[in-house]
Design a protein around this motif. Structure first.
Motif, PDB file in Angstrom:
ATOM      1  N   UNK A 186       0.867  -1.175   0.000  1.00  0.00           N
ATOM      2  CA  UNK A 186       0.000   0.000   0.000  1.00  0.00           C
ATOM      3  C   UNK A 186       0.906   1.228   0.000  1.00  0.00           C
ATOM      4  N   UNK A 187       0.439   2.332  -0.595  1.00  0.00           N
ATOM      5  CA  UNK A 187       1.211   3.575  -0.689  1.00  0.00           C
ATOM      6  C   UNK A 187       0.440   4.684   0.006  1.00  0.00           C
ATOM      7  N   UNK A 188       1.145   5.466   0.823  1.00  0.00           N
ATOM      8  CA  UNK A 188       0.543   6.597   1.529  1.00  0.00           C
ATOM      9  C   UNK A 188       1.104   7.905   0.982  1.00  0.00           C
ATOM     10  N   UNK A 189       0.196   8.828   0.658  1.00  0.00           N
ATOM     11  CA  UNK A 189       0.557  10.159   0.164  1.00  0.00           C
ATOM     12  C   UNK A 189      -0.115  11.220   1.026  1.00  0.00           C
ATOM     13  N   UNK A 190       0.455  12.433   1.010  1.00  0.00           N
ATOM     14  CA  UNK A 190      -0.153  13.595   1.655  1.00  0.00           C
ATOM     15  C   UNK A 190       0.075  14.790   0.739  1.00  0.00           C
ATOM     16  N   UNK A 191      -0.276  15.995   1.189  1.00  0.00           N
ATOM     17  CA  UNK A 191      -0.182  17.157   0.304  1.00  0.00           C
ATOM     18  C   UNK A 191       0.797  18.209   0.831  1.00  0.00           C
ATOM     19  N   UNK A 192       1.887  17.764   1.441  1.00  0.00           N
ATOM     20  CA  UNK A 192       2.945  18.688   1.842  1.00  0.00           C
ATOM     21  C   UNK A 192       4.144  18.605   0.908  1.00  0.00           C
ATOM     22  N   UNK A 193       3.986  17.900  -0.208  1.00  0.00           N
ATOM     23  CA  UNK A 193       4.976  17.866  -1.282  1.00  0.00           C
ATOM     24  C   UNK A 193       4.243  18.250  -2.564  1.00  0.00           C
ATOM     25  N   UNK A 194       4.955  18.574  -3.648  1.00  0.00           N
ATOM     26  CA  UNK A 194       4.272  19.028  -4.868  1.00  0.00           C
ATOM     27  C   UNK A 194       3.284  17.993  -5.427  1.00  0.00           C
ATOM     28  N   UNK A 195       2.182  18.476  -5.956  1.00  0.00           N
ATOM     29  CA  UNK A 195       1.158  17.596  -6.522  1.00  0.00           C
ATOM     30  C   UNK A 195       1.710  16.726  -7.646  1.00  0.00           C
ATOM     31  N   UNK A 196       2.649  17.276  -8.445  1.00  0.00           N
ATOM     32  CA  UNK A 196       3.134  16.489  -9.586  1.00  0.00           C
ATOM     33  C   UNK A 196       3.922  15.262  -9.118  1.00  0.00           C
ATOM     34  N   UNK A 197       4.513  15.346  -7.935  1.00  0.00           N
ATOM     35  CA  UNK A 197       5.189  14.172  -7.377  1.00  0.00           C
ATOM     36  C   UNK A 197       4.156  13.123  -6.983  1.00  0.00           C
ATOM     37  N   UNK A 198       3.112  13.569  -6.284  1.00  0.00           N
ATOM     38  CA  UNK A 198       2.050  12.650  -5.886  1.00  0.00           C
ATOM     39  C   UNK A 198       1.390  11.985  -7.090  1.00  0.00           C
ATOM     40  N   UNK A 199       1.186  12.741  -8.158  1.00  0.00           N
ATOM     41  CA  UNK A 199       0.557  12.178  -9.357  1.00  0.00           C
ATOM     42  C   UNK A 199       1.421  11.066  -9.942  1.00  0.00           C
ATOM     43  N   UNK A 200       2.734  11.296 -10.037  1.00  0.00           N
ATOM     44  CA  UNK A 200       3.623  10.262 -10.582  1.00  0.00           C
ATOM     45  C   UNK A 200       3.593   8.995  -9.724  1.00  0.00           C
ATOM     46  N   UNK A 201       3.635   9.190  -8.428  1.00  0.00           N
ATOM     47  CA  UNK A 201       3.647   8.043  -7.521  1.00  0.00           C
ATOM     48  C   UNK A 201       2.330   7.280  -7.612  1.00  0.00           C
ATOM     49  N   UNK A 202       1.209   8.020  -7.574  1.00  0.00           N
ATOM     50  CA  UNK A 202      -0.102   7.372  -7.601  1.00  0.00           C
ATOM     51  C   UNK A 202      -0.327   6.630  -8.915  1.00  0.00           C
ATOM     52  N   UNK A 203       0.148   7.190 -10.008  1.00  0.00           N
ATOM     53  CA  UNK A 203      -0.005   6.513 -11.300  1.00  0.00           C
ATOM     54  C   UNK A 203       0.840   5.239 -11.346  1.00  0.00           C
ATOM     55  N   UNK A 204       2.069   5.304 -10.826  1.00  0.00           N
ATOM     56  CA  UNK A 204       2.918   4.111 -10.792  1.00  0.00           C
ATOM     57  C   UNK A 204       2.295   3.025  -9.933  1.00  0.00           C
ATOM     58  N   UNK A 205       1.688   3.428  -8.819  1.00  0.00           N
ATOM     59  CA  UNK A 205       1.028   2.461  -7.949  1.00  0.00           C
ATOM     60  C   UNK A 205      -0.172   1.840  -8.648  1.00  0.00           C
ATOM     61  N   UNK A 206      -0.986   2.655  -9.273  1.00  0.00           N
ATOM     62  CA  UNK A 206      -2.155   2.140  -9.980  1.00  0.00           C
ATOM     63  C   UNK A 206      -1.748   1.170 -11.084  1.00  0.00           C
TER      64      UNK A 206
END
Length: 360
Positions: A186-206
């Motif tokens: 499972x991967x945990x994200x929050x919004x204290x880092x740039x959104x574009x980083x979260x998008x890359x991570x979430x897409x790789x996880x998906x």
């Protein structure tokens, strides 16, 4: 037509001393199950529980500068603090520390500066059992830090300076980081880092069939639609839920309507943290699951309680517990968190959580 393929994935297990990490490789058999829209990976066996699929946290790491005060100063007023100290924090580091202390193999992907605050945060993560192979030191920017004004009733007001959390991230994440995400349970994200980083991570996880939990805390701006498309569970508190949806969240009925709006935005599950009123999980098409708070006799500091809840829920979920059990496990962890000063230092260990649950 669904296809079923068998693959072998390699996981890393780490034993560590305060200054060194030793890597061993253990093959784990897994099954990849594809549908037209998603891939799902199921663990088939592991000879050693320590080699179970890990939690991967991608997010912020801060040095929290605590000042204890009786009340917040008025405009133009100067108050003397009763005490002050600097402790490790940041939503990402908090969640990683919580997961590791709950006995789950945990990796943290984040950034710190080459400074004293960076050393403090790194030391705290390491002592908490978090695996730091993917922690990057960025020499050109300071470590993120926050000023936490802690009142005598345990409530707090926080001002964040992003530092390395918001600056210095590459436009494209390193392949080893994305590979680590793809190997997670499972991967945990929050919004204290740039959104574009979260998008890359979430897409790789998906793409790898790994569920993603997004804690809505952090930046006030709107959530990017492309990020929501890759998120399995969105975890806001009442205030964040109201901001995301533009809807009131003062009653449970209003919260339920706001959660329905999140479903319309593409998120299938909404995990709402309600403080002393407990929590609720809204799964699209199903009846909400409510969990009362497990109340602490004495509240010392609420900093990090939401991070504790989210991380504990994720740990229970990846271990195969029912949704109701996940909520209860998370409520117990949050109850223990608020009884200790500091964010990362207040994360409870697994035995403490289980002991509390056994007493309920």
């Amino acid at each position: 037509m669904n296809t079923l393929t068998t693959s072998f994935s390699t996981h890393h297990s780490y034993s560590h001393t305060p200054s060194t990490f030793h890597t061993t490789l253990t093959p784990i058999q897994s099954l990849s199950f594809r549908t037209p829209n998603h891939n799902f990976r199921l663990l088939c066996f592991s000879s050693d529980p320590s080699h179970s699929l890990p939690v991967v946290v991608v997010g912020s790491a801060n040095a929290d500068i605590y000042v204890e005060i009786d009340r917040l100063p008025l405009e133009g007023e100067t108050l003397a603090a009763k005490s002050g100290e600097t402790l490790a924090g940041g939503k990402g580091a908090n969640q990683a520390t919580c997961s590791a202390k709950l006995s789950r193999p945990t990796y943290f992907i984040g950034q710190v500066g080459d400074d004293a605050y960076g050393s403090l945060v790194t030391g705290a993560l390491r002592s908490g059992g978090v695996r730091l192979d993917s922690l990057t030191v960025v020499p050109s920017v300071p470590t993120g830090h926050a000023v936490v004004m802690l009142q005598s009733n345990g409530q707090n007001s926080i001002i964040i300076i992003g530092g390395a959390n918001s600056s210095g991230w590459p436009s494209s994440l390193a392949r080893q980081h994305l590979d680590l995400v793809a190997q997670a349970g499972i991967v945990l994200l929050q919004r204290e880092i740039p959104d574009y980083v979260n998008v890359q991570v979430a897409q790789a996880a998906r793409n790898a069939g790994v569920p993603v939990v997004l804690d809505a805390g952090g930046m006030d701006g709107p959530l990017p639609p492309q990020l929501l498309n890759f998120v399995d569970i969105l975890s806001p508190n009442e205030t964040e839920l109201a901001r995301i949806t533009g809807m009131p969240t003062e009653s449970f009925e209003q919260i339920a309507q706001a959660a329905l709006k999140c479903h319309e935005l593409g998120v299938k599950q909404v995990l709402v943290k309600l403080g002393h009123k407990g929590s609720a999980l809204f799964v699209e098409g199903e009846k909400p699951i409510q969990q009362p708070a497990i109340l602490a006799k004495t509240v010392v500091d609420t900093t990090g309680a939401g991070d504790t809840f989210t991380a504990a829920f994720a740990v229970a979920l990846v271990e195969g517990k029912s949704r109701k059990e996940c909520l209860r496990f998370a409520a117990a962890a949050a109850c223990l968190c608020v009884q200790v000063k500091g964010a990362s230092p207040s994360m409870p260990d697994r035995n403490s959580v289980l002991d509390l649950l056994n007493r309920q």
